[in-house]
Design a protein around this motif. Structure first.
Motif, PDB file in Angstrom:
ATOM      1  N   GLU A  94       0.850  -1.189   0.000  1.00  0.00           N
ATOM      2  CA  GLU A  94       0.000   0.000   0.000  1.00  0.00           C
ATOM      3  C   GLU A  94       0.888   1.242   0.000  1.00  0.00           C
ATOM      4  O   GLU A  94       1.906   1.269   0.685  1.00  0.00           O
ATOM      5  CB  GLU A  94      -0.897   0.025   1.240  1.00  0.00           C
ATOM      6  CG  GLU A  94      -1.911  -1.092   1.280  1.00  0.00           C
ATOM      7  CD  GLU A  94      -2.748  -1.035   2.539  1.00  0.00           C
ATOM      8  OE1 GLU A  94      -3.222   0.059   2.890  1.00  0.00           O
ATOM      9  OE2 GLU A  94      -2.912  -2.089   3.168  1.00  0.00           O
ATOM     10  N   TYR A  95       0.464   2.234  -0.753  1.00  0.00           N
ATOM     11  CA  TYR A  95       1.259   3.457  -0.877  1.00  0.00           C
ATOM     12  C   TYR A  95       0.365   4.686  -0.833  1.00  0.00           C
ATOM     13  O   TYR A  95      -0.807   4.636  -1.209  1.00  0.00           O
ATOM     14  CB  TYR A  95       2.018   3.479  -2.212  1.00  0.00           C
ATOM     15  CG  TYR A  95       3.083   2.429  -2.313  1.00  0.00           C
ATOM     16  CD1 TYR A  95       4.390   2.712  -1.938  1.00  0.00           C
ATOM     17  CD2 TYR A  95       2.789   1.151  -2.755  1.00  0.00           C
ATOM     18  CE1 TYR A  95       5.373   1.745  -2.015  1.00  0.00           C
ATOM     19  CE2 TYR A  95       3.773   0.175  -2.836  1.00  0.00           C
ATOM     20  CZ  TYR A  95       5.058   0.489  -2.463  1.00  0.00           C
ATOM     21  OH  TYR A  95       6.022  -0.480  -2.531  1.00  0.00           O
ATOM     22  N   ILE A  96       0.957   5.783  -0.402  1.00  0.00           N
ATOM     23  CA  ILE A  96       0.352   7.099  -0.579  1.00  0.00           C
ATOM     24  C   ILE A  96       1.298   7.862  -1.496  1.00  0.00           C
ATOM     25  O   ILE A  96       2.495   7.979  -1.205  1.00  0.00           O
ATOM     26  CB  ILE A  96       0.175   7.843   0.758  1.00  0.00           C
ATOM     27  CG1 ILE A  96      -0.771   7.072   1.673  1.00  0.00           C
ATOM     28  CG2 ILE A  96      -0.347   9.262   0.501  1.00  0.00           C
ATOM     29  CD1 ILE A  96      -0.901   7.664   3.060  1.00  0.00           C
ATOM     30  N   VAL A  97       0.788   8.305  -2.624  1.00  0.00           N
ATOM     31  CA  VAL A  97       1.566   9.072  -3.599  1.00  0.00           C
ATOM     32  C   VAL A  97       1.162  10.533  -3.445  1.00  0.00           C
ATOM     33  O   VAL A  97      -0.021  10.859  -3.522  1.00  0.00           O
ATOM     34  CB  VAL A  97       1.290   8.586  -5.035  1.00  0.00           C
ATOM     35  CG1 VAL A  97       2.065   9.421  -6.044  1.00  0.00           C
ATOM     36  CG2 VAL A  97       1.616   7.111  -5.179  1.00  0.00           C
ATOM     37  N   THR A  98       2.148  11.393  -3.198  1.00  0.00           N
ATOM     38  CA  THR A  98       1.873  12.818  -3.021  1.00  0.00           C
ATOM     39  C   THR A  98       2.684  13.615  -4.036  1.00  0.00           C
ATOM     40  O   THR A  98       3.900  13.454  -4.119  1.00  0.00           O
ATOM     41  CB  THR A  98       2.233  13.269  -1.588  1.00  0.00           C
ATOM     42  OG1 THR A  98       1.508  12.471  -0.658  1.00  0.00           O
ATOM     43  CG2 THR A  98       1.895  14.731  -1.378  1.00  0.00           C
ATOM     44  N   LEU A  99       2.013  14.453  -4.788  1.00  0.00           N
ATOM     45  CA  LEU A  99       2.653  15.331  -5.761  1.00  0.00           C
ATOM     46  C   LEU A  99       2.732  16.733  -5.173  1.00  0.00           C
ATOM     47  O   LEU A  99       1.742  17.263  -4.685  1.00  0.00           O
ATOM     48  CB  LEU A  99       1.843  15.372  -7.060  1.00  0.00           C
ATOM     49  CG  LEU A  99       2.318  16.389  -8.104  1.00  0.00           C
ATOM     50  CD1 LEU A  99       3.644  15.959  -8.712  1.00  0.00           C
ATOM     51  CD2 LEU A  99       1.264  16.573  -9.178  1.00  0.00           C
ATOM     52  N   THR A 100       3.933  17.296  -5.178  1.00  0.00           N
ATOM     53  CA  THR A 100       4.102  18.699  -4.808  1.00  0.00           C
ATOM     54  C   THR A 100       4.600  19.434  -6.042  1.00  0.00           C
ATOM     55  O   THR A 100       4.778  18.833  -7.097  1.00  0.00           O
ATOM     56  CB  THR A 100       5.112  18.876  -3.649  1.00  0.00           C
ATOM     57  OG1 THR A 100       6.424  18.576  -4.120  1.00  0.00           O
ATOM     58  CG2 THR A 100       4.759  17.992  -2.460  1.00  0.00           C
ATOM     59  N   ASP A 101       4.851  20.705  -5.907  1.00  0.00           N
ATOM     60  CA  ASP A 101       5.365  21.466  -7.044  1.00  0.00           C
ATOM     61  C   ASP A 101       6.831  21.174  -7.327  1.00  0.00           C
ATOM     62  O   ASP A 101       7.358  21.580  -8.361  1.00  0.00           O
ATOM     63  CB  ASP A 101       5.145  22.967  -6.829  1.00  0.00           C
ATOM     64  CG  ASP A 101       5.740  23.462  -5.523  1.00  0.00           C
ATOM     65  OD1 ASP A 101       5.961  22.652  -4.602  1.00  0.00           O
ATOM     66  OD2 ASP A 101       5.967  24.681  -5.412  1.00  0.00           O
TER      67      ASP A 101
END
Length: 134
Positions: free
Chosen positions: A52-59
């Motif tokens: 299981e993963y949490i993918v977070t996109l920032t600038d």
């Protein structure tokens, strides 16, 4: 679940999604054998496969947080955090297949990660991440 994503100065979160990856039979067998060996050598509980993963996109970056469940109590914890500068992400491929979004993240060092996000029908988070940057 304790989750503390340490962002750089002036870094802004654009989007985030929960997803998982399919675990191969080989991984299951190797994990089982490792757990059997560790359990026979000590009283410490061996780990489980992180899928299981949490993918977070920032600038500035793409963060991948690996989630695992503590053997005693089953609480979720962040096991592994990978920070990938956006300049190192070669592609972020999203394919819709029924109620799932199939995501392939290609990184410049020839590594890739295939993830699956269950689409609840209201949002297409993986497609949103792709449209925001890739």
């Amino acid at each position: 679940m304790s989750r503390e994503l340490e962002l750089e100065d002036n870094e802004i979160v654009r989007a985030s999604m929960k997803c998982y990856r399919k675990v191969s039979n080989t991984e299951l067998v190797l994990n089982f054998l490792t757990n059997m060996f560790v359990a026979s050598q000590s009283l410490v509980a061996a780990g489980e496969i992180v899928n299981e993963y949490i993918v977070t996109l920032t600038d500035k970056n793409l963060y991948l947080e690996g989630i695992y469940h503590v053997p005693l109590g089953g609480l979720s914890e962040v096991n592994n955090l990978s920070k990938i500068p956006l300049k190192n992400v070669e592609d972020f491929i999203v394919e819709e297949k029924g109620k799932e979004e199939l995501v392939t993240i290609l990184v410049s060092k020839g590594k890739n990660l295939k993830l699956i996000r269950k689409n609840n029908g209201w949002t297409n988070d993986a497609m949103k991440i792709k449209e925001l940057y890739f």
